[in-house]
Write an enzyme that holds these catalytic residues in place. Structure first.
Site, mmCIF file in Angstrom:
data_model
loop_
_atom_site.group_PDB
_atom_site.id
_atom_site.type_symbol
_atom_site.label_atom_id
_atom_site.label_comp_id
_atom_site.label_asym_id
_atom_site.label_seq_id
_atom_site.Cartn_x
_atom_site.Cartn_y
_atom_site.Cartn_z
ATOM 1 N N ARG A 1 0.853 -1.188 0.000
ATOM 2 C CA ARG A 1 0.000 0.000 0.000
ATOM 3 C C ARG A 1 0.890 1.240 0.000
ATOM 4 O O ARG A 1 1.689 1.430 0.920
ATOM 5 C CB ARG A 1 -0.903 -0.007 1.235
ATOM 6 C CG ARG A 1 -1.706 1.271 1.371
ATOM 7 C CD ARG A 1 -2.627 1.259 2.603
ATOM 8 N NE ARG A 1 -3.302 2.545 2.671
ATOM 9 C CZ ARG A 1 -3.309 3.347 3.727
ATOM 10 N NH1 ARG A 1 -2.714 2.997 4.847
ATOM 11 N NH2 ARG A 1 -3.920 4.514 3.677
ATOM 12 N N GLU B 1 -7.585 8.179 6.474
ATOM 13 C CA GLU B 1 -7.868 8.832 7.750
ATOM 14 C C GLU B 1 -8.381 10.263 7.607
ATOM 15 O O GLU B 1 -7.712 11.220 8.026
ATOM 16 C CB GLU B 1 -6.611 8.823 8.631
ATOM 17 C CG GLU B 1 -6.086 7.424 8.931
ATOM 18 C CD GLU B 1 -5.013 7.419 10.036
ATOM 19 O OE1 GLU B 1 -4.611 8.501 10.486
ATOM 20 O OE2 GLU B 1 -4.606 6.316 10.446
ATOM 21 N N TYR C 1 -4.177 1.481 16.033
ATOM 22 C CA TYR C 1 -2.919 1.520 16.792
ATOM 23 C C TYR C 1 -3.101 1.311 18.288
ATOM 24 O O TYR C 1 -2.282 0.679 18.932
ATOM 25 C CB TYR C 1 -2.208 2.868 16.563
ATOM 26 C CG TYR C 1 -1.658 2.991 15.163
ATOM 27 C CD1 TYR C 1 -0.409 2.488 14.839
ATOM 28 C CD2 TYR C 1 -2.417 3.576 14.143
ATOM 29 C CE1 TYR C 1 0.093 2.577 13.542
ATOM 30 C CE2 TYR C 1 -1.921 3.666 12.840
ATOM 31 C CZ TYR C 1 -0.665 3.161 12.558
ATOM 32 O OH TYR C 1 -0.177 3.235 11.281
ATOM 33 N N GLU D 1 -3.446 -0.245 8.171
ATOM 34 C CA GLU D 1 -2.267 0.144 8.958
ATOM 35 C C GLU D 1 -2.372 -0.418 10.361
ATOM 36 O O GLU D 1 -3.438 -0.391 10.971
ATOM 37 C CB GLU D 1 -2.151 1.676 9.123
ATOM 38 C CG GLU D 1 -1.739 2.419 7.898
ATOM 39 C CD GLU D 1 -1.675 3.930 8.135
ATOM 40 O OE1 GLU D 1 -1.442 4.360 9.295
ATOM 41 O OE2 GLU D 1 -1.866 4.666 7.161
#
Ligand code: FCB
Length: 467
Positions: A78, A175, A305, A374
């Site tokens: 990506r 995002e 995350y 991610e």
């Protein structure tokens, strides 16, 4: 030691990067300036005065970087396309040299047996769309205005026409929460604005831009279209009504503002309690927008995350616009007992499972298959005397989060792929080069790449998965 998590056949294990964070060559081959060039060159905004002028010099070293990906064995890579390389002034002439760079990159990936996954917007807006350049035709004002969404669709059509046949997976926006709220209300990201209404308008126009880009990608006949959101798992600091109300505001601002229009074709029913008259008095929404925004997607990209522990916070300023700034409505408090990464982020993998399961519970069959676009961690890496980087904390982080992902899949969430953030240490936005997320170390003086232990670990995981 090789972990084998037994993902289903066809499950994609990949790695991710973004243009401004790695490419450098900021003024080469006709690239125009982006809002991140301007922001990073403004003294005091980025740690150490770091900029993306050179970054990982990936623009010149992409072959070496693709070789690292090939060595890793990833099924997909990506990357993002820098809009100002393609349409330097935001609107008007197309820069063939910019298209050529991504065309070379895509061919290199395909020759290495790696599927390209392209993000069209990872935050590097052409500066002329924020502030008009002299003699230019762009109106400026960035995502506050609908014109920017229209320009985004034009740029998307150009890119799709040139790369659409070779790139199977497309991500419109990365995002948008960061673009809208960090960019236009908190001011910690480019363009560094501190507004309320402007940020809410930006959020809406980003969604409109997404919808228009989906149309352009469909018209070009590409295989898969999605969008990437950073969704938060918000936990209340205490069971007090005030903290629970703060969680509702946090969920609205971080998650529902995106998922409700995209997946349910409606605006969040908690938006008034979150933003008050700033949202009820707005005039940027138009009839037909929700239909445009909620077009079916082939996948939803999720970046994850860490969890956020939310406590109520009183307004600290009288300016009603400040109501939109996260830090003025609620505050994040530490998660007891959790290790923290170099970002200060708590490590709590089970919250990743919870987030994915809660998405499925909320949207059911309306939830498209997911790609984790991610996940990763910044750690205080050290180079050992033998030249290696023994990043055991990062290995544990990745292993535990992949395990948490597996648990969500076992609970019925349809996840098709996972991309580690990031292939390389890179320009971590306002933190500059201080924070290292790579599974490959970059020595910024020599541009030497050194695969860390996490790279070797991920490679064995991929090999075991491939059988
Ligand atoms: C995400 C961004 C990505 C990177 C990671 C650490 O918010 O999409 O570019 O900075 O965080």
């Amino acid at each position: 030691m090789s972990d084998h998590l037994g993902f289903p056949p066809g499950f994609v294990l990949g790695a991710a990067t973004a243009s401004y964070q790695i490419e450098g060559a900021a003024r080469e081959d006709g690239r125009g300036p982006s809002i991140w060039d301007t922001y990073s060159h403004t003294p005091g905004l980025v740690a150490n005065g770091d900029t993306g002028d050179v970054a990982c010099d990936h623009y010149h070293r992409y072959r070496e970087d693709v070789a690292l990906l090939r060595g890793l064995g990833v099924g997909s890579y990506r990357f993002s396309i820098a809009w100002p390389r393609i349409v330097p002034d935001g609107t008007g002439p197309v820069n063939q040299k910019g298209l050529d760079f991504y065309s070379r990159l895509v061919d290199e990936l395909l020759a290495a047996g790696i599927e390209p996954a392209a993000t069209l917007y990872h935050w590097d807006l052409p500066q002329a769309l924020e502030t008009p350049s002299e003699g230019g035709s762009a109106a400026g004002r960035g995502w506050r205005v609908r014109e920017t969404a229209e320009r985004f669709a034009e740029y998307t059509a150009v890119v799709a026409e040139h790369l659409g046949d070779r790139v199977p997976r497309w991500i419109t926006l990365n995002e948008p929460w960061c673009s809208a709220f960090l960019g236009y209300s908190v001011g910690r990201h480019a363009p560094g604005a501190k507004e309320g209404r402007g940020a809410l308008a930006a959020a809406h126009h980003l969604l409109v831009g997404h919808g228009l880009a989906v149309r352009a990608l469909r018209a070009a006949g590409v295989r898969e279209v999605g969008i990437t959101l950073n969704l938060d798992r918000n936990l209340p600091a205490t069971g007090s009504p005030a903290d629970l109300a703060a969680v509702v505001r946090a969920d609205t601002q971080h998650n529902l503002v995106w998922t409700e229009p995209l997946l349910a074709g409606r605006y969040p029913d908690t938006e008034e309690e979150t933003w008050g008259e700033l949202i009820s008095g707005q005039d940027f929404r138009r009839e037909g927008d929700l239909e445009l925004i909620s077009q079916p997607l082939d996948f939803l990209g999720v970046n994850y995350y860490r969890p956020v522990v939310v406590a109520d916070a009183p307004y600290r300023e009288s300016d009603p616009d400040r109501r939109v700034a996260t830090d003025n409505r609620y505050q994040e408090v530490p998660l007891a007992g959790a290790r923290r990464t170099a970002m200060g982020w708590p490590v709590a993998p089970a919250t990743f499972t919870d987030l994915l399961v809660s998405l499925k519970e909320r949207y059911g069959d309306a939830l498209p298959p997911l790609h984790i676009t991610e996940n990763g961690s910044a750690e205080e890496d050290e180079v050992s005397p033998d030249g290696a980087v023994h990043d055991t904390d990062r290995v544990a982080y990745l292993r535990d989060h992949l395990g948490a992902l597996r648990a969500a899949m076992d609970a019925g969430v349809d996840v098709r792929g996972y991309y580690v953030w990031s292939l390389l240490d890179n320009f971590e936005w306002a933190f500059g080069y201080d924070k290292r997320f790579g599974i490959v170390r970059v020595d910024y003086d020599t541009q030497r790449r050194t695969p860390k232990d996490s790279y070797h670990w991920y490679r064995s995981l991929i090999a075991a998965q491939r059988g």
